[in-house]
Scaffold this motif. Structure first.
Motif, mmCIF file in Angstrom:
data_model
loop_
_atom_site.group_PDB
_atom_site.id
_atom_site.type_symbol
_atom_site.label_atom_id
_atom_site.label_comp_id
_atom_site.label_asym_id
_atom_site.label_seq_id
_atom_site.Cartn_x
_atom_site.Cartn_y
_atom_site.Cartn_z
ATOM 1 N N SER A 63 -31.166 60.787 25.920
ATOM 2 C CA SER A 63 -30.691 62.092 25.472
ATOM 3 C C SER A 63 -31.163 63.179 26.429
ATOM 4 C CB SER A 63 -31.179 62.369 24.055
ATOM 5 O OG SER A 63 -32.567 62.169 23.958
ATOM 6 N N ARG A 64 -30.268 64.126 26.671
ATOM 7 C CA ARG A 64 -30.542 65.177 27.639
ATOM 8 C C ARG A 64 -30.235 66.543 27.046
ATOM 9 N NH1 ARG A 64 -32.891 61.484 29.359
ATOM 10 N NH2 ARG A 64 -32.488 60.317 31.254
ATOM 11 N N LYS A 65 -30.939 67.558 27.552
ATOM 12 C CA LYS A 65 -30.697 68.939 27.128
ATOM 13 C C LYS A 65 -29.741 69.659 28.076
ATOM 14 C CE LYS A 65 -33.905 70.778 24.364
ATOM 15 N NZ LYS A 65 -34.920 71.729 24.011
ATOM 16 N N ILE A 66 -29.275 68.959 29.096
ATOM 17 C CA ILE A 66 -28.351 69.543 30.064
ATOM 18 C C ILE A 66 -26.967 68.911 29.890
ATOM 19 C CG2 ILE A 66 -30.113 70.182 31.754
ATOM 20 C CD1 ILE A 66 -29.584 67.588 33.203
ATOM 21 N N ASP A 67 -25.957 69.553 30.413
ATOM 22 C CA ASP A 67 -24.574 69.089 30.292
ATOM 23 C C ASP A 67 -24.355 67.886 31.210
ATOM 24 O OD1 ASP A 67 -21.844 68.698 30.201
ATOM 25 O OD2 ASP A 67 -21.340 70.806 30.531
ATOM 26 N N ILE A 68 -24.383 66.690 30.620
ATOM 27 C CA ILE A 68 -24.254 65.474 31.432
ATOM 28 C C ILE A 68 -22.838 65.249 31.939
ATOM 29 C CG2 ILE A 68 -26.242 64.351 30.363
ATOM 30 C CD1 ILE A 68 -24.269 62.678 28.683
ATOM 31 N N TRP A 97 -25.846 57.597 26.934
ATOM 32 C CA TRP A 97 -26.291 58.901 27.434
ATOM 33 C C TRP A 97 -25.607 59.948 26.580
ATOM 34 C CZ3 TRP A 97 -25.186 54.928 30.825
ATOM 35 C CH2 TRP A 97 -26.198 54.575 31.728
ATOM 36 N N THR A 98 -26.385 60.891 26.068
ATOM 37 C CA THR A 98 -25.828 61.956 25.247
ATOM 38 C C THR A 98 -26.552 63.262 25.560
ATOM 39 O OG1 THR A 98 -25.225 62.570 22.976
ATOM 40 C CG2 THR A 98 -27.350 61.498 23.278
ATOM 41 N N ASP A 99 -25.924 64.366 25.193
ATOM 42 C CA ASP A 99 -26.557 65.662 25.446
ATOM 43 C C ASP A 99 -26.365 66.591 24.252
ATOM 44 O OD1 ASP A 99 -23.996 66.829 25.621
ATOM 45 O OD2 ASP A 99 -23.969 66.777 27.797
ATOM 46 N N TYR A 101 -24.601 69.084 24.079
ATOM 47 C CA TYR A 101 -23.227 69.564 24.033
ATOM 48 C C TYR A 101 -22.274 68.540 23.409
ATOM 49 C CZ TYR A 101 -25.291 72.920 27.192
ATOM 50 O OH TYR A 101 -26.115 73.869 27.736
ATOM 51 N N HIS A 103 -21.631 65.534 24.410
ATOM 52 C CA HIS A 103 -21.025 64.567 25.322
ATOM 53 C C HIS A 103 -21.727 63.238 25.103
ATOM 54 C CE1 HIS A 103 -20.372 68.414 27.657
ATOM 55 N NE2 HIS A 103 -19.158 67.996 27.355
#
Length: 156
Positions: A63-68, A97-99, A101, A103
């Motif tokens: 998981s990411r805090k940026i727009d992947i 992979w998720t963010d 936003y 995605h």
């Protein structure tokens, strides 16, 4: 803004909890049980089991805090893929992979991933996974694929 390790851990736990509840809600099948892995050092985050036919699927969540969606490649630790391939050699393991936003991209782990390009990231080797080889999805579509898998239809 750069996050320190404690902030990253807190975000990761929160993202895993949200993912778990969202996926469980979309699967909506009492025979399919989603559990967070008990071992904090396990190479996967979730075990998804069908109680009627004993099929098991594993998910490693990134998981990411940026727009992947803006990246051409996704990173995954070289040691993580090696461990997954050695620990679950005949199992179905997805990397998701998720963010923030909403995605979502996923890919079935195969030994071919061990041939991916490598880049050093913060002192560790990471595989660069081409986004074009991943399924561009959302939580509802991922849930449908998981249900198909557990009903012995191979969607991956």
């Amino acid at each position: 803004m750069s996050l320190n390790q404690n902030q990253l851990i807190k975000y990761g736990i929160q993202a895993e909890t949200e993912f778990l509840f969202a996926l469980n809600d979309k699967i909506n099948d009492t025979n399919i049980i989603i559990k967070k892995t008990d071992d904090r050092y396990a190479p996967v985050d979730f075990t998804i089991t069908n109680n009627t036919n004993d099929t098991i699927l594993y998910i490693e969540l990134k998981s990411r805090k940026i727009d992947i969606s803006k990246f051409k490649t996704f990173l995954i630790g070289r040691s993580k893929i090696n461990t997954i391939c050695n620990t679950y050699p005949n199992s179905c393991v997805l990397i998701v992979w998720t963010d923030v936003y909403k995605h979502l991209y996923y890919k079935l782990v195969t030994k071919d991933m061990l041939k991916s390009n490598i880049q050093n990231c913060n002192g560790a080797d990471c595989f660069l996974i081409d986004k074009n080889t991943c399924k561009d999805s959302d939580i509802a579509s991922l849930a449908e694929c998981i249900k198909k898998y557990h009903n012995r239809v191979l969607p991956f």
